[in-house]
Design a protein around this motif. Structure first.
Motif, PDB file in Angstrom:
ATOM      1  N   LEU A 187      12.622  23.030 -20.859  1.00 47.95           N
ATOM      2  CA  LEU A 187      13.051  21.688 -20.420  1.00 47.95           C
ATOM      3  C   LEU A 187      12.022  20.638 -20.796  1.00 47.95           C
ATOM      4  N   LYS A 216      19.465   8.146 -12.290  1.00 49.62           N
ATOM      5  CA  LYS A 216      18.824   8.910 -13.378  1.00 49.62           C
ATOM      6  C   LYS A 216      17.645   8.188 -14.022  1.00 49.62           C
ATOM      7  N   PHE A 258      12.581  16.566 -20.898  1.00 45.09           N
ATOM      8  CA  PHE A 258      12.973  16.318 -19.523  1.00 45.09           C
ATOM      9  C   PHE A 258      11.703  16.246 -18.675  1.00 45.09           C
ATOM     10  N   ASP A 259      11.698  15.322 -17.724  1.00 49.20           N
ATOM     11  CA  ASP A 259      10.606  15.282 -16.747  1.00 49.20           C
ATOM     12  C   ASP A 259      10.975  16.253 -15.628  1.00 49.20           C
ATOM     13  N   VAL A 260      10.188  17.302 -15.500  1.00 47.10           N
ATOM     14  CA  VAL A 260      10.552  18.372 -14.574  1.00 47.10           C
ATOM     15  C   VAL A 260       9.528  18.487 -13.456  1.00 47.10           C
ATOM     16  N   ASP A 276      13.347  13.996 -13.661  1.00 46.73           N
ATOM     17  CA  ASP A 276      14.768  14.220 -13.933  1.00 46.73           C
ATOM     18  C   ASP A 276      15.298  15.433 -13.172  1.00 46.73           C
ATOM     19  N   VAL A 277      14.530  16.498 -13.224  1.00 45.65           N
ATOM     20  CA  VAL A 277      15.035  17.797 -12.777  1.00 45.65           C
ATOM     21  C   VAL A 277      14.074  18.420 -11.774  1.00 45.65           C
ATOM     22  N   PHE A 314      22.798  13.655 -18.473  1.00 51.99           N
ATOM     23  CA  PHE A 314      21.883  12.500 -18.434  1.00 51.99           C
ATOM     24  C   PHE A 314      22.324  11.387 -19.375  1.00 51.99           C
ATOM     25  N   LEU A 365      22.692  19.565 -19.539  1.00 55.86           N
ATOM     26  CA  LEU A 365      21.854  18.522 -18.928  1.00 55.86           C
ATOM     27  C   LEU A 365      21.806  17.275 -19.805  1.00 55.86           C
ATOM     28  N   ASN A 366      21.680  17.487 -21.109  1.00 56.84           N
ATOM     29  CA  ASN A 366      21.704  16.336 -22.021  1.00 56.84           C
ATOM     30  C   ASN A 366      22.980  15.535 -21.829  1.00 56.84           C
TER      31      ASN A 366
END
Lengths: 568, 568
Positions: free
Chosen positions: A496, A466, A501-503, A472-473, A565, A561-562
């Motif tokens: 997100l 992670k 979040f890094d998407v 992340d996603v 992670f 998701l939180n």
């Protein structure tokens, strides 16, 4: 990031000439490309991993109180005059000239230029200890750059250099740095070993290496099967004892041995064991020839040899030199009737050979019933062979096993030898001028990327942890031409992202199969797929590492998701 | 950061051979040291400023959608075959060989290797446009590296490269990048000008430079005193008109002119104006000799000349070549009776010369009453001189003035010339293969540091702007041996740090005077001094920029500093 706007050139097929698992996957998943032999371009995904590595490493350095600095890659060639690790003839060093014919090198290390700076700028004990670090490219001309990032000519390193008024102060920093390196490797989830390493090349007091076990490693570790003893075989001492034989000595005899050259051929010719044979090798030691003897089943360790002989330069004698010196070829060298000025240095195991076999310094002949001391003089017995499997562990516990590993870090108490060469002195509390004590610490960042690439993969691609994943996603609408799917995906992309979040948003007009294969290859921790149930507001979530699949309502996505992670 | 733990080697005296104001202060305040000619080490304070610059520039690049990548410094020499900016003989390029005799260069630019990567990895219009950026060292062998960071052999740049399916798309990114560069320079508080620049060397459509006015600049800008016209003089067109003379032509006459060589000597010998003289220079243009004529008071602009002649290579003929071609020395060249194969190219101003003076291609002689067309043929009249002060502004408004400036950025629409050379093609929507359009953008980060170092200083040292200062607050106990002072300072150090102020804590056992002089040199925005009123909990706060001094209670310090740092 929309996938259409970045560069992730995944490959379906792999060039067959790639040998290393980590390198193969870095190429296949579109992280890396070779630019020229041994030189690589880091594509966007790799750059993101490197950035995360650098940030974490910087944090750890700052915690330790190390100060960031940037030293240049271009250095004057004459700085090597004072180096321990490199000399002007070193083939690893890349040389160049500027337009004024000034001779320059590309820094293979910065400890020399840092020490020069210390000499010029630090005069008093009041400014010590001080520790610097930098993250930068270094350049070494690898002879066979074929292992990808493990052996590249231009590589990224975190280097740190510390200077001290006393050895105790140096040792304190050395131990702190050791702990920091352990922290860093633990944060990366890497299983590492700390092994003893050669200190001679840095004129130092103590040195250790951080090794990740790997069949692609260039380092061999000797470890005990019972204790936690581990050492680079370059320096592991041999503690075997060799009982002297009770057998009577037979008369020395010269025997014709046509076509018999290797130890195997000798054993088979005489139906003897390798332990009965002596291997004789001629070395050129600082310009003088030395015959070095080890038992037939042992290998000479040139680093130990150089250290016991306190040699500056040490190399194998050439075939021509041997011919001229002894009048024979490589396979016929022996310790008997040598020219008077040639020294003989023997491994400790040679002592116990009784009625052994050795070359006769004459092609086509060997001596049998050779007995050291009786048949030839030995200048000294030394521990000069590599430790090998089955040897007793030097710590007295268990038996030695060997394995390959990748050196990702080193820590060294270099002492005062480099600072003395550079006259990097300080005035102590009593007004005395003394050389500073120096520590030198390295962590290979591009190597860490390679090691992670090896460890964090399965048959389908990468499985990034992670904290160090490029994103992340991975957000994937199955069909971007399905308005419901694409709208939900776009909506989730914004949500997100706003939750930090890094998407990576796969907005490409590709078949679902292609997207899923790419997604597995890239290996982000979580894949969120928007498919048929988009109209119900249901998305599919796949955990890359475990393969678990969930169907979650879009409303619960962020919370779940939180939770994921934040957990380990 | 405790000042005792970092390296800030301030100087009381300056080496006298330093010419540039920015460089002088960077050395004096302990930010920079020369490592070898034209190569510098960034000491801790400089590194902190660079880190802030890099972070801000990366943010701006990410906003624009540019993707970070890292391309290597080592490149194969043959990549230059396709370069526009550099060729293999270019003295600016640093060459080296690896141990296998492979010819390498140190990247002076990365547009070639990026384009190669694009050729290999991008095939479809669907993947365009795409923009990459990287922040990295580049290497150029400066001929006279004496201006510190403005002319260093190893320098830090942000480079960006964009690729497009159409010229319109390229133009969109070009304009966006222009805006981003403007934002960046504005955030740095720098007053800049955007000027037209040469496009030929990059085979391009449009190019502009971002220039900071400075007497130490290597770039000359021509600007209008009435409009906002500004251009690098390399490309500024001359729009002067030259009325043809009504005077009758006198007979051509050859006159003995012993020791008369320069234009000044000619004018004084004949008591004529420079505007009556013709300067004749021989160039070697792609292997052929061309005589180039400009008026005595004008200077040839080799970039314009190369562009109008569509030359690949252009250089001054050597003295030997001139001797062989014309039988005279440099000062005696003229356009009359030239060998038949030598072309004559004249500046537009030559047209209006009536009864002028020119060299006779014979040492010690000049022609007078020279009239173009009558006395010699001209292959073409072109705009080939530098614009100069007093010329009309090319935009029709006002008069040209000149000033020096430092180029900190450039933006270029390179078009398809480089991508054509590399065969970097894509398949368009109709299945046609076409070369990509390319944009190329650079921002000199180490140059920006130099420019800021020049702008943000006064007689006592640096005056860093809040956002880009190495630290926010300089915390100074006047006497560290006074327990009350040192305790309060230590207490404030912890409080300020916990409120995320970057604090440099001068914990050195030095006299107050030394500390204050160093503090002014280093130039942090705010100095907090803990002195005699420490026992009352009162500290002295000095604003470096304005010199204002306040006495604040320790309880109000955080609020007041927050207020100060939030304001402009």
């Amino acid at each position: 990031m929309k996938q259409s706007l970045t560069l992730i050139p995944t490959l379906r097929e792999m060039p067959s000439d790639i040998e290393v698992k980590s390198h193969k996957m870095l190429l296949r998943a579109g992280f890396l490309r070779q630019s020229t032999s041994g030189v690589y371009s880091y594509l966007p995904l790799a750059k993101r991993v490197l950035n995360k590595l650098e940030k974490m490493i910087s944090e750890e350095m700052e915690k330790l109180g190390a100060i960031e600095i940037t030293l240049p890659s271009l250095q004057p060639k004459d700085i090597l005059q004072h180096s321990f690790r490199f000399n002007e003839k070193d083939e690893e060093v890349l040389h160049l000239k500027d337009r004024n014919e000034r001779q320059l090198i590309l820094a293979p290390s910065h400890e020399e230029v840092m020490t020069q700076l210390m000499r010029d700028e630090i005069k008093s004990y009041k400014k010590l200890p001080i520790t610097f670090y930098q993250i930068q490219s270094k350049f070494r001309d690898e002879s066979r750059p074929r292992f990808g990032l493990l052996r590249s000519k231009e590589f990224l390193m975190k280097a740190a250099y510390s200077y001290h008024a006393t050895e105790e102060s140096l040792e304190t920093t050395y131990l702190q740095m050791s702990e920091v390196y352990s922290n860093i490797l633990s944060r990366l989830g890497l299983y590492y070993e700390v092994v003893d390493a050669d200190t001679r090349s840095i004129g130092g007091l103590k040195a250790q290496e951080f090794i990740i076990a790997s069949e692609n490693g260039e380092t061999t570790i000797a470890y005990s099967d019972e204790s936690n003893y581990a050492s680079n075989i370059e320096v592991a001492p041999v503690v075997s004892t060799y009982p002297s034989s009770e057998k009577p000595m037979n008369p020395l005899e010269k025997v014709e041995t046509p076509q018999v050259k290797t130890i195997e051929e000798v054993c088979s010719f005489f139906t003897k064991e390798q332990t009965d044979c002596m291997k004789s090798i001629v070395f050129n030691v600082d310009g003088e020839f030395v015959v070095v003897l080890v038992r037939g089943d042992h290998q000479i360790n040139p680093i130990k040899l150089r250290n016991v002989l306190k040699a500056h330069s040490l190399s194998l004698a050439t075939e021509e030199e041997i011919q001229q010196l002894l009048g024979c070829t490589l396979g016929s060298i022996g310790p008997i009737k040598l020219p008077v000025n040639v020294k003989v240095v023997a491994d400790l195991a040679i002592q116990s050979i009784r009625n052994g076999i050795a070359g006769a310094n004459e092609d086509g002949y060997h001596y049998i019933n050779v007995n050291p001391e009786r048949d030839f003089a030995i200048n000294s017995y030394e521990d000069i062979r590599y430790i090998q499997e089955g040897d007793p562990s030097p710590d007295g516990n268990g038996t030695i096993r060997l394995k390959k590993g990748i050196e990702v870090g080193h820590i060294r108490m270099s002492g005062t030898e480099l600072t003395e060469k550079f006259n990097a002195n300080f005035i102590d509390e009593n007004g005395q001028s003394k050389p500073m004590y120096m520590g030198s610490f390295g962590l290979g960042i591009s190597r860490l990327l390679a090691v992670m690439a090896e460890m964090y993969q399965d048959d389908h691609g990468f499985v990034w942890p992670k904290q160090f994943s490029p994103y992340d996603v991975h957000l994937i609408p199955v069909n971007i031409n399905d308005e419901v799917q694409f709208d939900l995906a776009s909506q989730l992309y914004h949500i997100l992202t706003s939750y930090h979040f890094d998407v990576l948003f796969d907005d490409r007009d590709e078949r679902a199969g292609v997207k899923f294969i790419d997604s597995d290859l890239i290996g982000l921790p979580v894949r969120v797929t928007i498919g048929k149930r988009a109209s119900e507001g249901i998305v599919e979530v796949k955990i890359r590492r475990t393969g678990e699949i969930f169907e979650w309502a879009k409303e619960e996505l962020i919370d779940r998701l939180n939770e994921y992670f934040r957990s380990h």
